[in-house]
Design an enzyme around this catalytic site. Structure first.
Site, PDB file in Angstrom:
ATOM      1  N   ASN A  43       0.844  -1.191   0.000  1.00 21.94           N
ATOM      2  CA  ASN A  43       0.000   0.000   0.000  1.00 21.94           C
ATOM      3  C   ASN A  43       0.889   1.254   0.000  1.00 21.94           C
ATOM      4  O   ASN A  43       1.518   1.589   1.005  1.00 21.94           O
ATOM      5  CB  ASN A  43      -0.897  -0.053   1.249  1.00 21.94           C
ATOM      6  CG  ASN A  43      -1.880   1.088   1.303  1.00 21.94           C
ATOM      7  OD1 ASN A  43      -1.542   2.214   0.965  1.00 21.94           O
ATOM      8  ND2 ASN A  43      -3.082   0.794   1.747  1.00 21.94           N
ATOM      9  N   ASP A  68     -10.774   7.505   4.308  1.00 17.21           N
ATOM     10  CA  ASP A  68     -10.483   8.866   4.789  1.00 17.21           C
ATOM     11  C   ASP A  68     -11.618   9.873   4.530  1.00 17.21           C
ATOM     12  O   ASP A  68     -11.875  10.717   5.392  1.00 17.21           O
ATOM     13  CB  ASP A  68      -9.176   9.391   4.166  1.00 17.21           C
ATOM     14  CG  ASP A  68      -7.944   8.836   4.877  1.00 17.21           C
ATOM     15  OD1 ASP A  68      -8.091   8.269   5.973  1.00 17.21           O
ATOM     16  OD2 ASP A  68      -6.834   8.966   4.327  1.00 17.21           O
ATOM     17  N   LYS A 115      -3.161  14.891   9.288  1.00 18.04           N
ATOM     18  CA  LYS A 115      -3.689  13.553   9.598  1.00 18.04           C
ATOM     19  C   LYS A 115      -2.781  12.862  10.621  1.00 18.04           C
ATOM     20  O   LYS A 115      -3.262  12.197  11.541  1.00 18.04           O
ATOM     21  CB  LYS A 115      -3.803  12.714   8.312  1.00 18.04           C
ATOM     22  CG  LYS A 115      -4.311  11.293   8.572  1.00 18.04           C
ATOM     23  CD  LYS A 115      -4.456  10.468   7.295  1.00 18.04           C
ATOM     24  CE  LYS A 115      -4.789   9.013   7.624  1.00 18.04           C
ATOM     25  NZ  LYS A 115      -4.877   8.140   6.443  1.00 18.04           N
ATOM     26  N   HIS A 153      -4.183   6.776  13.920  1.00 17.15           N
ATOM     27  CA  HIS A 153      -3.896   5.420  14.394  1.00 17.15           C
ATOM     28  C   HIS A 153      -2.495   4.977  13.958  1.00 17.15           C
ATOM     29  O   HIS A 153      -1.721   4.450  14.740  1.00 17.15           O
ATOM     30  CB  HIS A 153      -4.962   4.490  13.791  1.00 17.15           C
ATOM     31  CG  HIS A 153      -5.251   4.766  12.341  1.00 17.15           C
ATOM     32  ND1 HIS A 153      -5.811   5.942  11.921  1.00 17.15           N
ATOM     33  CD2 HIS A 153      -4.983   4.072  11.209  1.00 17.15           C
ATOM     34  CE1 HIS A 153      -5.906   5.950  10.605  1.00 17.15           C
ATOM     35  NE2 HIS A 153      -5.401   4.821  10.135  1.00 17.15           N
ATOM     36  N   ASP A 182      -1.398  -4.025   9.929  1.00 20.60           N
ATOM     37  CA  ASP A 182      -2.738  -4.316   9.458  1.00 20.60           C
ATOM     38  C   ASP A 182      -3.674  -3.333  10.147  1.00 20.60           C
ATOM     39  O   ASP A 182      -3.551  -3.097  11.360  1.00 20.60           O
ATOM     40  CB  ASP A 182      -3.123  -5.765   9.792  1.00 20.60           C
ATOM     41  CG  ASP A 182      -4.171  -6.302   8.828  1.00 20.60           C
ATOM     42  OD1 ASP A 182      -4.091  -5.991   7.613  1.00 20.60           O
ATOM     43  OD2 ASP A 182      -5.083  -7.022   9.271  1.00 20.60           O
TER      44      ASP A 182
HETATM   45  P1  ITT Z   1      -1.032  -4.119   2.917  1.00 17.59           P
HETATM   46  O1  ITT Z   1      -1.773  -5.320   3.456  1.00 17.59           O
HETATM   47  O2  ITT Z   1      -0.235  -4.414   1.686  1.00 17.59           O
HETATM   48  O3  ITT Z   1      -0.258  -3.398   3.971  1.00 17.59           O
HETATM   49  P2  ITT Z   1      -3.722  -3.069   2.519  1.00 17.59           P
HETATM   50  O4  ITT Z   1      -4.243  -1.909   1.752  1.00 17.59           O
HETATM   51  O5  ITT Z   1      -4.229  -4.435   2.180  1.00 17.59           O
HETATM   52  O6  ITT Z   1      -2.131  -3.022   2.434  1.00 17.59           O
HETATM   53  P3  ITT Z   1      -4.857  -3.442   5.138  1.00 17.59           P
HETATM   54  O7  ITT Z   1      -4.973  -4.898   4.979  1.00 17.59           O
HETATM   55  O8  ITT Z   1      -4.340  -2.930   6.441  1.00 17.59           O
HETATM   56  O9  ITT Z   1      -3.957  -2.764   4.029  1.00 17.59           O
HETATM   57  O10 ITT Z   1      -6.270  -2.872   4.754  1.00 17.59           O
HETATM   58  C1  ITT Z   1      -6.925  -1.975   5.437  1.00 17.59           C
HETATM   59  C2  ITT Z   1      -7.827  -1.169   4.548  1.00 17.59           C
HETATM   60  O11 ITT Z   1      -8.364  -0.198   5.434  1.00 17.59           O
HETATM   61  C3  ITT Z   1      -7.114  -0.407   3.432  1.00 17.59           C
HETATM   62  O12 ITT Z   1      -7.176  -1.010   2.202  1.00 17.59           O
HETATM   63  C4  ITT Z   1      -7.893   0.910   3.417  1.00 17.59           C
HETATM   64  O13 ITT Z   1      -9.041   0.785   2.631  1.00 17.59           O
HETATM   65  C5  ITT Z   1      -8.313   1.063   4.853  1.00 17.59           C
HETATM   66  N1  ITT Z   1      -7.370   1.918   5.585  1.00 17.59           N
HETATM   67  C6  ITT Z   1      -6.234   1.559   6.236  1.00 17.59           C
HETATM   68  N2  ITT Z   1      -5.649   2.622   6.784  1.00 17.59           N
HETATM   69  C7  ITT Z   1      -6.411   3.680   6.483  1.00 17.59           C
HETATM   70  C8  ITT Z   1      -6.327   5.066   6.734  1.00 17.59           C
HETATM   71  O14 ITT Z   1      -5.306   5.594   7.400  1.00 17.59           O
HETATM   72  N3  ITT Z   1      -7.294   5.840   6.265  1.00 17.59           N
HETATM   73  C9  ITT Z   1      -8.323   5.348   5.578  1.00 17.59           C
HETATM   74  N4  ITT Z   1      -8.479   4.059   5.274  1.00 17.59           N
HETATM   75  C10 ITT Z   1      -7.531   3.224   5.724  1.00 17.59           C
END
Ligand code: ITT
Length: 197
Positions: free
Chosen positions: A10, A157, A177, A182, A69
Protein backbone atom coordinates in the site's frame (compact mmCIF):
# COMPACT_ATOMS: atom_id res chain seq x y z
CA UNK A 1 21.72 3.52 10.15
CA UNK A 2 19.30 0.57 10.61
CA UNK A 3 17.47 -0.69 7.56
CA UNK A 4 13.95 -2.05 7.93
CA UNK A 5 11.75 -3.46 5.20
CA UNK A 6 8.12 -2.33 5.39
CA UNK A 7 6.06 -5.35 4.31
CA UNK A 8 3.22 -3.63 2.49
CA UNK A 9 1.97 -3.09 -1.03
CA UNK A 10 0.00 0.00 0.00
CA UNK A 11 1.83 3.12 -1.30
CA UNK A 12 -0.25 5.44 0.88
CA UNK A 13 0.89 3.63 4.03
CA UNK A 14 4.51 3.88 2.84
CA UNK A 15 4.21 7.65 2.31
CA UNK A 16 2.61 8.19 5.72
CA UNK A 17 5.18 6.08 7.54
CA UNK A 18 8.17 7.57 5.73
CA UNK A 19 6.98 11.01 6.83
CA UNK A 20 7.26 9.81 10.45
CA UNK A 21 10.58 7.96 10.45
CA UNK A 22 13.60 9.54 12.14
CA UNK A 23 16.91 10.06 10.35
CA UNK A 24 18.58 7.02 11.89
CA UNK A 25 16.23 4.50 10.26
CA UNK A 26 15.99 3.63 6.61
CA UNK A 27 12.56 2.20 5.83
CA UNK A 28 12.45 0.35 2.51
CA UNK A 29 9.13 -0.42 0.85
CA UNK A 30 8.71 -3.78 -0.91
CA UNK A 31 8.96 -2.11 -4.32
CA UNK A 32 12.50 -0.88 -3.44
CA UNK A 33 13.44 -4.27 -1.98
CA UNK A 34 12.59 -5.80 -5.37
CA UNK A 35 9.72 -7.87 -3.97
CA UNK A 36 6.49 -8.06 -5.94
CA UNK A 37 4.08 -10.49 -4.31
CA UNK A 38 0.53 -10.36 -3.07
CA UNK A 39 0.94 -10.79 0.68
CA UNK A 40 -1.71 -13.06 2.20
CA UNK A 41 -4.10 -11.76 4.89
CA UNK A 42 -6.15 -14.88 5.69
CA UNK A 43 -6.83 -14.40 9.42
CA UNK A 44 -9.64 -13.00 11.56
CA UNK A 45 -7.55 -10.65 13.69
CA UNK A 46 -5.27 -7.72 12.92
CA UNK A 47 -2.24 -9.11 14.85
CA UNK A 48 -2.43 -12.47 13.06
CA UNK A 49 -2.59 -10.80 9.64
CA UNK A 50 0.20 -8.39 10.56
CA UNK A 51 2.37 -11.34 11.61
CA UNK A 52 1.52 -13.23 8.40
CA UNK A 53 2.64 -10.27 6.27
CA UNK A 54 5.88 -9.64 8.17
CA UNK A 55 6.71 -13.33 8.35
CA UNK A 56 6.12 -13.79 4.61
CA UNK A 57 8.65 -11.08 3.85
CA UNK A 58 11.13 -12.17 6.53
CA UNK A 59 11.08 -15.71 5.14
CA UNK A 60 12.06 -14.34 1.71
CA UNK A 61 14.62 -11.74 2.80
CA UNK A 62 15.91 -12.85 6.24
CA UNK A 63 16.03 -9.12 7.00
CA UNK A 64 14.46 -7.11 9.81
CA UNK A 65 11.02 -6.04 8.75
CA UNK A 66 7.66 -4.84 9.95
CA UNK A 67 4.13 -4.83 8.61
CA UNK A 68 0.88 -3.31 9.70
CA UNK A 69 -2.74 -4.32 9.46
CA UNK A 70 -5.43 -1.68 9.88
CA UNK A 71 -9.17 -1.92 10.36
CA UNK A 72 -12.02 0.57 10.59
CA UNK A 73 -14.24 -0.55 13.49
CA UNK A 74 -17.77 0.89 13.46
CA UNK A 75 -19.72 0.50 16.69
CA UNK A 76 -23.21 0.29 15.12
CA UNK A 77 -21.94 -2.38 12.70
CA UNK A 78 -20.57 -4.48 15.59
CA UNK A 79 -16.97 -3.66 14.69
CA UNK A 80 -17.30 -4.14 10.91
CA UNK A 81 -15.62 -3.78 8.49
CA UNK A 82 -12.73 -4.35 10.96
CA UNK A 83 -10.18 -6.87 9.78
CA UNK A 84 -12.06 -7.09 6.45
CA UNK A 85 -11.69 -3.34 5.74
CA UNK A 86 -9.74 -3.71 2.47
CA UNK A 87 -12.25 -6.16 0.98
CA UNK A 88 -15.50 -5.02 2.64
CA UNK A 89 -17.34 -4.64 -0.70
CA UNK A 90 -15.52 -7.49 -2.46
CA UNK A 91 -12.20 -8.77 -3.70
CA UNK A 92 -11.75 -5.70 -5.93
CA UNK A 93 -10.49 -3.74 -2.86
CA UNK A 94 -12.30 -0.72 -4.28
CA UNK A 95 -12.15 2.32 -1.92
CA UNK A 96 -15.34 3.89 -3.33
CA UNK A 97 -17.33 0.63 -3.17
CA UNK A 98 -16.20 0.10 0.43
CA UNK A 99 -17.30 3.63 1.40
CA UNK A 100 -20.64 3.19 -0.36
CA UNK A 101 -21.26 -0.02 1.57
CA UNK A 102 -20.47 1.64 4.92
CA UNK A 103 -22.77 4.59 4.19
CA UNK A 104 -25.55 2.25 3.06
CA UNK A 105 -25.24 0.05 6.14
CA UNK A 106 -25.31 3.14 8.38
CA UNK A 107 -28.29 4.66 6.58
CA UNK A 108 -30.75 5.94 9.20
CA UNK A 109 -28.42 5.07 12.09
CA UNK A 110 -27.56 7.94 14.41
CA UNK A 111 -24.72 6.26 16.29
CA UNK A 112 -21.78 7.02 13.95
CA UNK A 113 -19.04 6.17 16.45
CA UNK A 114 -16.02 4.44 14.91
CA UNK A 115 -12.31 3.98 15.30
CA UNK A 116 -9.31 3.04 13.22
CA UNK A 117 -7.04 0.44 14.77
CA UNK A 118 -3.53 -0.26 13.46
CA UNK A 119 -1.43 -3.21 14.62
CA UNK A 120 2.25 -3.25 13.67
CA UNK A 121 4.22 -6.49 13.79
CA UNK A 122 8.02 -6.15 13.97
CA UNK A 123 10.33 -9.09 13.26
CA UNK A 124 13.72 -8.17 14.66
CA UNK A 125 16.88 -10.26 14.71
CA UNK A 126 18.89 -9.78 17.84
CA UNK A 127 22.46 -11.12 18.09
CA UNK A 128 21.86 -12.50 21.60
CA UNK A 129 18.14 -13.39 21.51
CA UNK A 130 17.66 -14.50 17.90
CA UNK A 131 14.51 -13.56 16.01
CA UNK A 132 11.97 -11.69 18.13
CA UNK A 133 8.37 -10.70 17.35
CA UNK A 134 6.94 -7.46 18.76
CA UNK A 135 3.51 -5.83 18.39
CA UNK A 136 2.48 -2.16 18.61
CA UNK A 137 -1.05 -0.76 18.45
CA UNK A 138 -2.49 2.64 17.61
CA UNK A 139 -6.15 3.68 17.86
CA UNK A 140 -7.83 6.80 16.51
CA UNK A 141 -11.39 7.38 17.76
CA UNK A 142 -13.87 9.37 15.73
CA UNK A 143 -17.09 9.08 13.78
CA UNK A 144 -18.43 8.33 10.32
CA UNK A 145 -19.76 11.31 8.35
CA UNK A 146 -23.11 11.19 6.50
CA UNK A 147 -21.37 11.84 3.18
CA UNK A 148 -17.88 12.05 1.70
CA UNK A 149 -15.70 15.11 2.36
CA UNK A 150 -12.31 15.88 0.79
CA UNK A 151 -10.06 14.41 -1.86
CA UNK A 152 -6.84 13.61 -0.01
CA UNK A 153 -5.64 10.42 1.65
CA UNK A 154 -6.97 6.96 0.80
CA UNK A 155 -9.40 4.25 1.81
CA UNK A 156 -12.09 5.43 4.20
CA UNK A 157 -10.48 8.87 4.79
CA UNK A 158 -13.33 10.86 3.12
CA UNK A 159 -15.90 9.57 5.65
CA UNK A 160 -13.82 9.42 8.86
CA UNK A 161 -13.74 12.44 11.19
CA UNK A 162 -11.30 12.04 14.08
CA UNK A 163 -12.16 13.17 17.60
CA UNK A 164 -10.99 16.75 18.16
CA UNK A 165 -11.55 17.85 14.54
CA UNK A 166 -14.51 18.73 12.36
CA UNK A 167 -12.66 17.77 9.17
CA UNK A 168 -12.45 14.34 7.58
CA UNK A 169 -9.01 12.76 7.14
CA UNK A 170 -9.41 13.41 3.40
CA UNK A 171 -9.65 17.15 4.07
CA UNK A 172 -6.30 17.14 5.91
CA UNK A 173 -2.72 17.30 4.71
CA UNK A 174 -0.65 14.23 5.60
CA UNK A 175 1.00 16.21 8.41
CA UNK A 176 -2.38 17.13 9.88
CA UNK A 177 -3.69 13.55 9.60
CA UNK A 178 -0.51 12.39 11.36
CA UNK A 179 -1.44 14.46 14.43
CA UNK A 180 -4.50 12.27 14.99
CA UNK A 181 -3.89 9.02 13.21
CA UNK A 182 -3.90 5.42 14.39
CA UNK A 183 -0.88 4.77 12.14
CA UNK A 184 1.14 7.62 13.66
CA UNK A 185 0.43 6.32 17.18
CA UNK A 186 1.53 2.78 16.33
CA UNK A 187 4.60 3.97 14.39
CA UNK A 188 5.67 6.28 17.21
CA UNK A 189 5.63 3.31 19.59
CA UNK A 190 7.61 1.22 17.09
CA UNK A 191 10.38 3.79 16.70
CA UNK A 192 10.48 4.66 20.41
CA UNK A 193 11.03 0.95 21.04
CA UNK A 194 13.73 0.70 18.36
CA UNK A 195 15.55 3.79 19.65
CA UNK A 196 15.67 2.26 23.13
CA UNK A 197 17.04 -1.11 22.03
P1 ITT B 1 -1.03 -4.12 2.92
O1 ITT B 1 -1.77 -5.32 3.46
O2 ITT B 1 -0.24 -4.41 1.69
O3 ITT B 1 -0.26 -3.40 3.97
P2 ITT B 1 -3.72 -3.07 2.52
O4 ITT B 1 -4.24 -1.91 1.75
O5 ITT B 1 -4.23 -4.44 2.18
O6 ITT B 1 -2.13 -3.02 2.43
P3 ITT B 1 -4.86 -3.44 5.14
O7 ITT B 1 -4.97 -4.90 4.98
O8 ITT B 1 -4.34 -2.93 6.44
O9 ITT B 1 -3.96 -2.76 4.03
O10 ITT B 1 -6.27 -2.87 4.75
C1 ITT B 1 -6.93 -1.98 5.44
C2 ITT B 1 -7.83 -1.17 4.55
O11 ITT B 1 -8.36 -0.20 5.43
C3 ITT B 1 -7.11 -0.41 3.43
O12 ITT B 1 -7.18 -1.01 2.20
C4 ITT B 1 -7.89 0.91 3.42
O13 ITT B 1 -9.04 0.78 2.63
C5 ITT B 1 -8.31 1.06 4.85
N1 ITT B 1 -7.37 1.92 5.58
C6 ITT B 1 -6.23 1.56 6.24
N2 ITT B 1 -5.65 2.62 6.78
C7 ITT B 1 -6.41 3.68 6.48
C8 ITT B 1 -6.33 5.07 6.73
O14 ITT B 1 -5.31 5.59 7.40
N3 ITT B 1 -7.29 5.84 6.26
C9 ITT B 1 -8.32 5.35 5.58
N4 ITT B 1 -8.48 4.06 5.27
C10 ITT B 1 -7.53 3.22 5.72
Amino acid sequence: MHTLIFATNNKNKVAEIQSLVGADFNVIPLSEAGIDIDIPEPHDTLPENAFEKANTIFTITQKNCFSEDTGLEITALKGAPGVKSARYAGEGRDFQANIDKVLLNLNGIENRTAQFRTVICLLWQDASNGLQTYYFEGICKGHIAYEMHGEKGFGYDPIFIPEGSNKSFAQMSMEEKNKYSHRQKAVTQLFTFLHNL
